[in-house]
Design a protein around this motif. Structure first.
Motif, PDB file in Angstrom:
ATOM      1  N   ASP A 137     -20.603 -45.071  23.053  1.00  0.00           N
ATOM      2  CA  ASP A 137     -19.782 -45.355  21.489  1.00  0.00           C
ATOM      3  C   ASP A 137     -20.203 -46.685  21.180  1.00  0.00           C
ATOM      4  O   ASP A 137     -20.816 -47.537  22.099  1.00  0.00           O
ATOM      5  CB  ASP A 137     -18.303 -45.023  21.738  1.00  0.00           C
ATOM      6  CG  ASP A 137     -17.696 -46.093  22.816  1.00  0.00           C
ATOM      7  OD1 ASP A 137     -17.586 -47.295  22.355  1.00  0.00           O
ATOM      8  OD2 ASP A 137     -17.357 -45.917  24.161  1.00  0.00           O
ATOM      9  N   GLU A 138     -19.868 -47.007  19.964  1.00  0.00           N
ATOM     10  CA  GLU A 138     -20.418 -48.273  19.042  1.00  0.00           C
ATOM     11  C   GLU A 138     -20.137 -49.320  19.905  1.00  0.00           C
ATOM     12  O   GLU A 138     -20.787 -50.334  20.198  1.00  0.00           O
ATOM     13  CB  GLU A 138     -19.508 -48.368  17.856  1.00  0.00           C
ATOM     14  CG  GLU A 138     -20.695 -47.852  16.631  1.00  0.00           C
ATOM     15  CD  GLU A 138     -22.043 -48.172  16.756  1.00  0.00           C
ATOM     16  OE1 GLU A 138     -22.234 -49.595  16.867  1.00  0.00           O
ATOM     17  OE2 GLU A 138     -23.073 -47.412  16.798  1.00  0.00           O
ATOM     18  N   ARG A 139     -18.580 -49.361  20.254  1.00  0.00           N
ATOM     19  CA  ARG A 139     -18.243 -50.627  20.928  1.00  0.00           C
ATOM     20  C   ARG A 139     -18.676 -50.848  22.266  1.00  0.00           C
ATOM     21  O   ARG A 139     -19.038 -52.118  22.653  1.00  0.00           O
ATOM     22  CB  ARG A 139     -16.516 -50.249  21.088  1.00  0.00           C
ATOM     23  CG  ARG A 139     -16.000 -51.622  21.314  1.00  0.00           C
ATOM     24  CD  ARG A 139     -14.317 -51.708  21.402  1.00  0.00           C
ATOM     25  NE  ARG A 139     -13.693 -52.630  22.110  1.00  0.00           N
ATOM     26  CZ  ARG A 139     -12.967 -52.245  23.362  1.00  0.00           C
ATOM     27  NH1 ARG A 139     -12.770 -51.254  23.578  1.00  0.00           N
ATOM     28  NH2 ARG A 139     -12.270 -53.670  23.786  1.00  0.00           N
ATOM     29  N   THR A 140     -18.971 -49.743  23.226  1.00  0.00           N
ATOM     30  CA  THR A 140     -19.530 -49.885  24.488  1.00  0.00           C
ATOM     31  C   THR A 140     -20.989 -50.304  24.171  1.00  0.00           C
ATOM     32  O   THR A 140     -21.506 -51.264  25.030  1.00  0.00           O
ATOM     33  CB  THR A 140     -19.417 -48.519  25.423  1.00  0.00           C
ATOM     34  OG1 THR A 140     -17.975 -48.346  25.314  1.00  0.00           O
ATOM     35  CG2 THR A 140     -20.109 -48.701  26.525  1.00  0.00           C
TER      36      THR A 140
END
Ligand SMILES: [Fe+2]
Length: 264
Positions: A137-140
């Motif tokens: 995902d974007e944050r990871t």
């Protein structure tokens, strides 16, 4: 304002890290020297991660998470060196996975939320992979990229400085169990020019190791990282230890162009 859980956890984990590293600072000179190398590398990676987080305008909680990942990314290196006397994952085991075992064994990140725990574990697990897996995902992805940049930006000068001084004092721990033979592998040049990063398994000698590390500059993620690499002249300095050869010139030009473009 009330501090987030990662901000509260970071100071205590710094203490844990300091004590954990100190266990390996024994009168075994080889182990001690290489444990110090990884301890000091980790502190510098934390400082670089903070700079990158600042350039991305991360808030205090996100910055603390980036620092937690930085602090723990090489925690497996101490046990790896103590067990195998090498930092070569190919000749021992993947130090990122050793790190995950240590994080779990000591319950180092148990105060974090489940989402944050998974993020830190993912950033540590993938920090040394040739490429990040698809589907994060974007944050990871942002955190995994941040630690990969900070790590590379500290290892590059470490290896350049070692190339400068290895005639005075060799450290087998820094040589990846590779011979110091003349020349380099042309197939590594082909991979760098067509695809970017190179698998460690392709390296046959010290020059190949330098080429693989030079190619890391093609795999930075943030303008701050590229600007730092440019200011520190990593490409020129690394190439000064490679053979005088038109193929090396081509690689240098390719890397220098990519670094200049990445700064924008
Ligand atoms: Fe590292």
């Amino acid at each position: 304002m009330k501090k987030s859980v990662p901000e509260m956890l970071y100071p205590s984990l710094r203490l844990f890290f300091e004590e954990y590293a100190a266990i390996h600072l024994t009168d075994d000179e080889d182990l001690c020297r290489n444990a110090l190398l990884k301890r000091d590398h980790t502190w510098r990676v934390c400082a670089l991660a903070e700079k990158i987080a600042g350039s991305l305008k991360m808030n205090a909680g996100e910055t603390a998470l980036a620092l937690l990942s930085s602090l723990l990314h090489d925690i497996g290196r101490f046990e790896q060196y103590a067990s195998y006397r090498t930092f070569s994952d190919l000749h021992s085991e993947n130090h990122a996975l050793v790190g995950l075992r240590i994080i779990e064994k000591h319950e180092l990140i148990s105060p974090l939320s489940e989402a944050d725990r998974e993020l830190v574990l993912s950033a540590v697990e993938h920090h040394n992979a040739q490429a990040l897996p698809v589907g994060l995902d974007e944050r990871t992805l942002r955190h995994a990229r941040l630690i990969r940049d900070a790590d590379k930006l500290d290892i590059l000068p470490l290896m350049i400085n070692y190339s400068e001084t290895r005639h005075l004092a060799k450290n087998p721990g820094m040589e990846g169990k590779l011979p110091d033979t003349p020349g380099f592998s042309p197939e590594i040049i082909d991979v760098i020019l067509c695809c970017g990063t190179v698998s460690n398994a392709m390296r046959k000698n010290q020059n190949d190791m330098r080429l693989v590390q030079l190619a890391w500059l093609l795999d930075l993620n943030f303008p701050w990282s590229y600007s730092y690499a440019f200011e520190q002249k990593f490409a020129q300095r690394m190439c000064s230890f490679l053979p005088d050869d038109p193929m090396i010139d081509r690689v240098y030009e390719h890397v220098a162009r990519t670094v200049a473009a990445g700064m924008r």
